[in-house]
Each structure stands twice: as structure tokens, then as C-alpha cells.
Design a protein around this motif. Structure first.
Motif, mmCIF file in Angstrom:
data_model
loop_
_atom_site.group_PDB
_atom_site.id
_atom_site.type_symbol
_atom_site.label_atom_id
_atom_site.label_comp_id
_atom_site.label_asym_id
_atom_site.label_seq_id
_atom_site.Cartn_x
_atom_site.Cartn_y
_atom_site.Cartn_z
ATOM 1 N N PRO A 2 57.617 88.732 4.179
ATOM 2 C CA PRO A 2 57.731 87.997 5.442
ATOM 3 C C PRO A 2 56.446 87.309 5.884
ATOM 4 O O PRO A 2 56.486 86.441 6.758
ATOM 5 N N HIS A 3 55.321 87.688 5.287
ATOM 6 C CA HIS A 3 54.041 87.086 5.685
ATOM 7 C C HIS A 3 53.643 85.927 4.783
ATOM 8 O O HIS A 3 52.590 85.308 5.002
ATOM 9 N N ARG A 4 54.477 85.605 3.788
ATOM 10 C CA ARG A 4 54.137 84.556 2.840
ATOM 11 C C ARG A 4 54.748 83.198 3.210
ATOM 12 O O ARG A 4 54.479 82.198 2.538
ATOM 13 N N VAL A 5 55.548 83.150 4.243
ATOM 14 C CA VAL A 5 56.313 81.936 4.532
ATOM 15 C C VAL A 5 55.399 80.725 4.719
ATOM 16 O O VAL A 5 55.601 79.669 4.074
ATOM 17 N N ARG A 6 54.408 80.829 5.571
ATOM 18 C CA ARG A 6 53.513 79.692 5.808
ATOM 19 C C ARG A 6 52.710 79.371 4.554
ATOM 20 O O ARG A 6 52.567 78.190 4.189
ATOM 21 N N LEU A 7 52.194 80.378 3.879
ATOM 22 C CA LEU A 7 51.398 80.158 2.670
ATOM 23 C C LEU A 7 52.208 79.419 1.614
ATOM 24 O O LEU A 7 51.732 78.456 1.002
ATOM 25 N N ASP A 8 53.442 79.847 1.404
ATOM 26 C CA ASP A 8 54.272 79.237 0.366
ATOM 27 C C ASP A 8 54.718 77.820 0.714
ATOM 28 O O ASP A 8 55.158 77.079 -0.173
ATOM 29 N N SER A 9 54.614 77.452 1.973
ATOM 30 C CA SER A 9 55.052 76.114 2.382
ATOM 31 C C SER A 9 53.961 75.071 2.209
ATOM 32 O O SER A 9 54.226 73.867 2.340
ATOM 33 N N LEU A 10 52.733 75.505 1.904
ATOM 34 C CA LEU A 10 51.593 74.594 1.831
ATOM 35 C C LEU A 10 51.226 74.273 0.388
ATOM 36 O O LEU A 10 51.373 75.100 -0.510
ATOM 37 N N ARG A 11 50.732 73.090 0.176
ATOM 38 C CA ARG A 11 50.336 72.642 -1.153
ATOM 39 C C ARG A 11 49.052 73.338 -1.573
ATOM 40 O O ARG A 11 48.065 73.354 -0.838
ATOM 41 N N GLY A 12 49.065 73.926 -2.760
ATOM 42 C CA GLY A 12 47.879 74.603 -3.252
ATOM 43 C C GLY A 12 46.709 73.659 -3.441
ATOM 44 O O GLY A 12 46.885 72.472 -3.734
ATOM 45 N N GLY A 13 45.503 74.172 -3.257
ATOM 46 C CA GLY A 13 44.306 73.363 -3.428
ATOM 47 C C GLY A 13 43.862 72.633 -2.187
ATOM 48 O O GLY A 13 42.842 71.931 -2.215
ATOM 49 N N HIS A 60 45.925 75.435 2.751
ATOM 50 C CA HIS A 60 46.400 76.532 1.892
ATOM 51 C C HIS A 60 45.343 77.626 1.787
ATOM 52 O O HIS A 60 45.656 78.820 1.849
ATOM 53 N N ALA A 61 44.070 77.230 1.641
ATOM 54 C CA ALA A 61 42.993 78.214 1.554
ATOM 55 C C ALA A 61 42.903 79.050 2.826
ATOM 56 O O ALA A 61 42.702 80.275 2.768
ATOM 57 N N GLY A 91 51.286 74.540 -7.002
ATOM 58 C CA GLY A 91 52.272 75.506 -6.533
ATOM 59 C C GLY A 91 53.478 74.876 -5.874
ATOM 60 O O GLY A 91 54.077 75.468 -4.976
ATOM 61 N N GLU A 92 53.883 73.692 -6.324
ATOM 62 C CA GLU A 92 55.035 73.025 -5.730
ATOM 63 C C GLU A 92 56.347 73.532 -6.318
ATOM 64 O O GLU A 92 57.344 73.650 -5.608
ATOM 65 N N ARG A 93 56.350 73.847 -7.608
ATOM 66 C CA ARG A 93 57.543 74.433 -8.230
ATOM 67 C C ARG A 93 57.577 75.940 -8.025
ATOM 68 O O ARG A 93 58.626 76.520 -7.736
ATOM 69 N N TRP A 94 56.412 76.563 -8.192
ATOM 70 C CA TRP A 94 56.298 78.015 -8.046
ATOM 71 C C TRP A 94 55.219 78.319 -7.008
ATOM 72 O O TRP A 94 54.037 78.453 -7.339
ATOM 73 N N PRO A 95 55.585 78.395 -5.724
ATOM 74 C CA PRO A 95 54.585 78.686 -4.692
ATOM 75 C C PRO A 95 53.850 79.990 -4.997
ATOM 76 O O PRO A 95 54.458 80.989 -5.382
ATOM 77 N N ARG A 96 52.535 79.971 -4.815
ATOM 78 C CA ARG A 96 51.725 81.154 -5.078
ATOM 79 C C ARG A 96 50.408 81.021 -4.333
ATOM 80 O O ARG A 96 50.015 79.931 -3.922
#
Length: 273
Positions: free
Chosen positions: A143-154, A158-159, A254-259
């Protein structure tokens, strides 16, 4: 036991925070929990120092004692804590930590212990192998990953989200209702998932940090059975990590596989008779 392994850092210019150690009858695998920029640690020691110091301590204990694995893990955590409790502030939860897998061949059985989100696979010759992973971190984290996973890595956003995510998870680390890893409290060993199986019922065993288990869990490159087939080949552990890196490079943001990070330290151990 025959042991083959491979381990690769997330980036060539950064230290590998995983640890692998093995003897003829014992294997340990630790995955140090990376501390992202902006998160303050109250310990002056690095995550690599912690995982390698605890890992080597556990391997020595397993070769010298036939005691229960949780007991050996508790002793190991206590010992490593004693090495820096007078020089570091260990009271605020910012100390280095690591997941732990311990595997020991004793007489006619295999004993195992899993603490944290690394994965142990027992190939018992059935259609589907037995997969053991302590999933409490995932249950807490989802439940705490929602915002992180919605943002583009790099990106800076996201940081910042990753820093907030790690700090939030710190509130659940080694607490009832949260998740458990090796850090400074020996009582965490009591929370490990453990088991014993007759050695003649197991054809092979695999130990993976989450950076390698992502081949199945995140990228869906192979099934667990197919992963074991890869590991049984020449240079199998190296090949598995290569497949993971290819998937990561194909999706750098992380657009296909959010991480939370593009790459992770990845370690694989394959044990056979």
C-alpha cells in the motif's frame, strides 16, 4: 553438496551488498538493504560491512555447531551488534540490515532458515518445486508503493518518493505486524521461517536474493521450474542474472515494470548432490 553461484552488483562502480558463503555442508546468502541518498543512518558502518560480517560469522557458526539455525542466527546478530554498539548509535532504527538464508546438510537431512524477502527453492522432483519466501515485507510495502510506482524512474520525483518509501518501511522493520530482517536485535531470529526435509528427497536447492528472484516475481521471464532448469546448465547462475539485466535494461525507467531502482544487486546459489 555441490555449490555453484554468481553475484553481480547493481552497478559496476558500486559495492555489492549481497554476501554468499559456502562450505561442503553449509550455505549462507545475505542481501543487504540499500540505503538511498537522503536517508540518514545512525551507524557509521556500511551495508556491505554488515552483510559480509554477519554472513561470515554465520558460516563459521554453522561449521562449528549443530544447534538450531534460529539460535545460530541470534548469536550471529548479537556478535555483530557487539562489534559496533559502542561506536554507533543503534537505538534509532537506522542501522544496516540484511535478509538471511541459511542451509545446512546434517547427516540425512537439510535444515533451512529464511528471514526476509530472499527466496529458497527446494526441487523435490515434483512438477512444481517448493518455494519458500518470507513475504511479510511485500504485505507491508504494497500500500505504500502506489506513488512510487506511478512515477518515472530516474527523475527527481521518483528519487524523493523512494526516500519517503524507505523511511516509511523503517517504521515497520522488526516490529510486530511488520516485517523482520537481521539488524541489531537478536530476537528477529525467532521470526524466521524454518524447516527440515530429508536430504534424499531433494534433488537440488536454489537460493536467490530478490534482485535475482525478480526473473520470476517481477519480470515473469521464467517459471520456478524453468528457473531451476536454467540453473542446472553450465554457467546457470550467470545466465539467470544475465537474463534479469537484459530485462532491466529494456525498461530503464520502470514504465513496464515499476520498481524502486533500475538495477539491484543479484545473487544466485545452486546446490546439487
Amino acid at each position: 553438496m555441490r555449490v555453484a553461484f554468481a553475484s553481480e552488483p547493481a552497478y559496476p562502480d558500486r559495492p555489492n551488498e549481497d554476501f554468499i558463503g559456502a562450505t561442503a555442508d553449509a550455505v549462507v546468502l545475505l542481501d543487504g538493504a540499500s540505503i538511498p541518498p537522503g536517508v540518514t543512518s545512525t551507524c557509521s558502518h556500511s551495508v556491505r560491512w554488515y552483510s559480509h560480517t554477519l554472513g561470515s560469522t554465520l558460516l563459521a557458526e554453522m561449521t562449528q555447531s549443530a544447534g538450531p539455525l534460529p539460535e545460530l542466527l541470534a548469536q550471529g546478530i548479537k556478535h555483530v551488534t557487539s562489534l559496533h554498539d559502542f561506536t554507533c548509535d543503534l537505538t534509532h532504527g537506522g542501522s544496516p540490515s540484511a535478509t538471511v538464508i541459511m542451509l545446512r546438510h546434517t547427516a540425512d537431512r537439510l535444515d533451512w532458515l529464511v528471514l526476509g524477502d530472499s527466496t529458497l527453492i527446494l526441487d523435490t522432483g515434483t512438477a512444481e518445486p517448493e518455494v519458500i519466501c518470507d513475504d511479510r515485507l511485500e504485505q507491508v510495502a504494497a500500500p505504500h508503493r502506489v506513488r512510487l510506482d506511478s512515477l518515472r524512474g530516474g527523475t527527481p520525483e521518483h528519487a524523493e518518493a523512494r526516500r519517503e518509501y524507505v523511511e516509511t518501511l523503517g517504521q515497520y522493520r522488526n516490529h510486530d505486524g511488520g516485517f523482520w530482517v537481521a539488524s541489531t536485535d537478536p530476537l528477529a531470529a525467532d521470526q524466521a521461517v524454518t524447516g527440515t526435509i530429508p536430504a534424499d528427497q531433494v534433488d537440488a536447492v536454489a537460493l536467490l536474493t530478490d534482485g535475482a528472484a525478480d526473473a520470476v516475481n517481477r519480470y515473469h521471464l521464467v517459471t520456478w521450474r524453468q528457473l531451476l532448469n536454467v540453473l542446472s546448465q553450465q554457467e546457470g547462475p550467470v545466465q539467470l542474472i544475465r537474463q534479469v539485466r537484459e530485462a532491466e535494461r529494456s525498461d530503464p525507467h520502470g514504465e513496464r515494470w515499476p520498481r524502486s531502482k533500475t538495477h539491484d544487486d543479484a545473487s544466485v546459489v545452486q546446490v546439487s548432490r
